[in-house]
Design a protein around this motif. Sequence first.
Motif, short mmCIF file in Angstrom:
data_model
loop_
_atom_site.label_atom_id
_atom_site.label_comp_id
_atom_site.label_asym_id
_atom_site.label_seq_id
_atom_site.Cartn_x
_atom_site.Cartn_y
_atom_site.Cartn_z
N TYR A 52 -19.75 -29.60 -67.32
CA TYR A 52 -18.71 -29.92 -66.33
C TYR A 52 -18.18 -28.65 -65.70
O TYR A 52 -17.88 -27.67 -66.39
CB TYR A 52 -17.58 -30.66 -67.06
CG TYR A 52 -16.29 -30.86 -66.30
CD1 TYR A 52 -16.28 -31.46 -65.03
CD2 TYR A 52 -15.07 -30.48 -66.86
CE1 TYR A 52 -15.08 -31.66 -64.37
CE2 TYR A 52 -13.86 -30.70 -66.19
CZ TYR A 52 -13.88 -31.29 -64.94
OH TYR A 52 -12.69 -31.49 -64.29
N PHE A 105 -18.44 -18.88 -75.66
CA PHE A 105 -17.71 -20.10 -76.03
C PHE A 105 -18.70 -21.24 -76.30
O PHE A 105 -18.39 -22.20 -76.99
CB PHE A 105 -16.77 -20.54 -74.91
CG PHE A 105 -15.51 -19.71 -74.82
CD1 PHE A 105 -15.01 -19.07 -75.93
CD2 PHE A 105 -14.82 -19.61 -73.63
CE1 PHE A 105 -13.84 -18.32 -75.85
CE2 PHE A 105 -13.66 -18.87 -73.54
CZ PHE A 105 -13.17 -18.22 -74.66
N LYS A 106 -19.88 -21.12 -75.69
CA LYS A 106 -20.89 -22.16 -75.86
C LYS A 106 -21.75 -21.95 -77.09
O LYS A 106 -22.61 -22.75 -77.39
CB LYS A 106 -21.78 -22.19 -74.61
CG LYS A 106 -21.11 -22.79 -73.41
CD LYS A 106 -21.64 -24.18 -73.19
CE LYS A 106 -20.94 -24.89 -72.08
NZ LYS A 106 -21.81 -25.86 -71.44
N MET A 151 -19.99 -20.19 -63.35
CA MET A 151 -19.63 -21.51 -63.86
C MET A 151 -20.85 -22.42 -63.96
O MET A 151 -20.97 -23.22 -64.88
CB MET A 151 -18.56 -22.17 -62.97
CG MET A 151 -17.15 -21.64 -63.17
SD MET A 151 -16.57 -21.66 -64.87
CE MET A 151 -16.51 -23.41 -65.22
N TRP A 206 -22.79 -21.25 -66.82
CA TRP A 206 -22.03 -21.64 -68.01
C TRP A 206 -22.28 -23.11 -68.33
O TRP A 206 -22.55 -23.47 -69.47
CB TRP A 206 -20.55 -21.40 -67.74
CG TRP A 206 -19.68 -21.53 -68.95
CD1 TRP A 206 -19.41 -20.55 -69.85
CD2 TRP A 206 -19.01 -22.70 -69.40
NE1 TRP A 206 -18.59 -21.05 -70.83
CE2 TRP A 206 -18.33 -22.35 -70.58
CE3 TRP A 206 -18.90 -24.00 -68.91
CZ2 TRP A 206 -17.56 -23.25 -71.29
CZ3 TRP A 206 -18.13 -24.91 -69.62
CH2 TRP A 206 -17.47 -24.53 -70.80
N ARG A 256 -12.96 -18.63 -81.76
CA ARG A 256 -13.66 -19.12 -80.59
C ARG A 256 -12.94 -20.34 -80.04
O ARG A 256 -12.65 -20.44 -78.85
CB ARG A 256 -15.11 -19.49 -80.95
CG ARG A 256 -15.90 -20.02 -79.77
CD ARG A 256 -17.29 -20.43 -80.23
NE ARG A 256 -17.27 -21.63 -81.04
CZ ARG A 256 -17.47 -22.85 -80.56
NH1 ARG A 256 -17.71 -23.02 -79.29
NH2 ARG A 256 -17.42 -23.89 -81.35
N PHE A 313 -10.93 -20.42 -76.51
CA PHE A 313 -11.49 -21.34 -75.53
C PHE A 313 -10.40 -22.29 -75.02
O PHE A 313 -10.23 -22.50 -73.81
CB PHE A 313 -12.63 -22.12 -76.18
CG PHE A 313 -13.52 -22.87 -75.23
CD1 PHE A 313 -13.35 -22.79 -73.86
CD2 PHE A 313 -14.55 -23.67 -75.72
CE1 PHE A 313 -14.18 -23.48 -72.99
CE2 PHE A 313 -15.38 -24.37 -74.87
CZ PHE A 313 -15.19 -24.28 -73.50
N LEU A 336 -11.90 -27.63 -70.29
CA LEU A 336 -13.28 -27.33 -70.65
C LEU A 336 -13.47 -27.37 -72.16
O LEU A 336 -14.49 -27.84 -72.65
CB LEU A 336 -13.69 -25.95 -70.13
CG LEU A 336 -13.89 -25.83 -68.63
CD1 LEU A 336 -14.27 -24.41 -68.26
CD2 LEU A 336 -14.97 -26.80 -68.17
N VAL A 390 -13.83 -31.00 -73.19
CA VAL A 390 -15.15 -31.56 -72.85
C VAL A 390 -16.21 -31.04 -73.80
O VAL A 390 -17.15 -31.74 -74.15
CB VAL A 390 -15.52 -31.22 -71.38
CG1 VAL A 390 -16.94 -31.61 -71.07
CG2 VAL A 390 -14.55 -31.90 -70.44
N ASN A 391 -16.06 -29.78 -74.24
CA ASN A 391 -17.06 -29.18 -75.13
C ASN A 391 -16.68 -29.31 -76.60
O ASN A 391 -16.96 -28.42 -77.40
CB ASN A 391 -17.28 -27.72 -74.75
CG ASN A 391 -18.00 -27.60 -73.43
OD1 ASN A 391 -19.21 -27.66 -73.36
ND2 ASN A 391 -17.23 -27.49 -72.35
#
Lengths: 255, 259
Positions: free
Chosen positions: A85, A106-107, A152, A155, B141, B145, B152, B155-156
């Motif tokens: 998103y 962050f991912k 973004m 990302w 983290r 975040f 965001l 959502v994650n």
Amino acid sequence: MAEKLILRHSVFTFMNEPVLQVSGVSVVLDGESVLEDISFSVRKGEALAIIGPNGAGKSVLLKALLGLVPSQGSIMWAKGVHIGYVPQRFHPDRTIPLTVKEFLLFKSPAFWRPTKDFFAHLDHELSIVGLKKEILGHHVSDLSGGQFQRLMIAWAMTGHPDVLLFDEPTAGIDVGAEETIYSILHRLQKERGTTVLLVSHDLSIVYRYSQHVLCINKKMICHGAPEDVLTPGDLKRIYGETGFYHHHEDPTRTT
Amino acid sequence: MDILFVQALLIAIVVGAASGAVGAFIILRRMALVGDALSHVALPGIALALMWSLDPFWMVLAFLLGAAVVVWFCERQTTLPAEAIVGLLFTASLAIGILTIPDHEILESLFGGFPKLPVSELIFILGAAIGITVLVFMLSRRMLFTIVSPELAKVNGGNALVGLIVLLIFATVVAIGIKLVGTLLMGALTIIPAAVAKNVSPSARSYIVLSTVFGAIIAGAGVAGAAWSGVLPGPTIVLVGIAAFLISLGFLGRRRAGQ
């Protein structure tokens, strides 16, 4: 809940793999009805453009789909679908010393000790959106509008989502960069089969890049292929008697 | 070496590190003053414990954890700015504390001292401080975040309770540091290391690490300075921190010029 699950499986087996099925969705925020009875579905690999005037509830619809605002009706995502998103006008706080690398981390579950594989993946995603590796060390708040929007996308793409939700991906970006961002999205959709849901103001983009269009103005106005449903009558209903406005309309532009 | 000094130094180093770690997030969430005011809730807890002849530590901990939940709840549920509610609640705590705590205890409650602790409590404080520091790093983290973009993060797979978790961790740090630093100055021990770290850090990860390290150094140096000059540790720690902050301003200028 059990009924919903059974319904979802049977629907997905018989239809051409819908990724998302929305029926009768309404949103009421602070006692005011923002969306009323919205129904549509999105198939795998499709690009759906959501259009409508300012205040039509486009962003709210995306948020409802993500569960960020409460809604009535049924929103069913395919099982195990992974969603990326990109919100509208997201500006990271300048007082946070966050680097591009950290933002992408962050991912990753390994925030303190990321793996080499993760960085290889990042390099790849960055190169697709046309960003150089060196940008990893920059502060997120120091990027230009165009760089930030590319970041973004990178990302949102990190971790290869099946569906990308974009809320006006080109708001506040100059025309050249805007064109690039749409072609990146288009490429993703074609090469990876990513399903794209896109909120846009720009009708030329809708005609060029999306197979389906959903027009809303608090209520459903139309849903279908752009050539079929965007009749002058529909456009009047969406944008009023004065006609719709073409944002940055440039007849010389080609893909 | 004096056993009280060694005890105080140990507590200062581990509690300083824990305050620095959680303080990094308190500053980013712009809750520096809320956190500072929250620490005042310890006072009625101390008063009640003295009245019932209980160990103040557990009462303080209970009061602080309760207050953290109240702040979090007010922040979510009311349209009043959190500061307004916090201001009301905690000036009230200060007033009640001052009126109910006996005179000979009040100075120590407000500004701390070299605590005489039973071994069990010392072990608990050391263990809790180290545990909190590790926990903050593990949650970094997700907390960062959520501060950068709550939407965001949600959502994650983020957690809506991050705000509460930060407050609860903070409340625990205040409870374990209060005997050494005092209720009035404990907030400063969470704010100052993070402020110093922010001036010298090029990235968010280095900011969190440096805030933790500076917390340990500032608190340790403050206790050593206080013991050497025979004054209260709380105010000395704060002044050492302020000196570190002034030095860090020089780095800030250099980094700006270098950009």
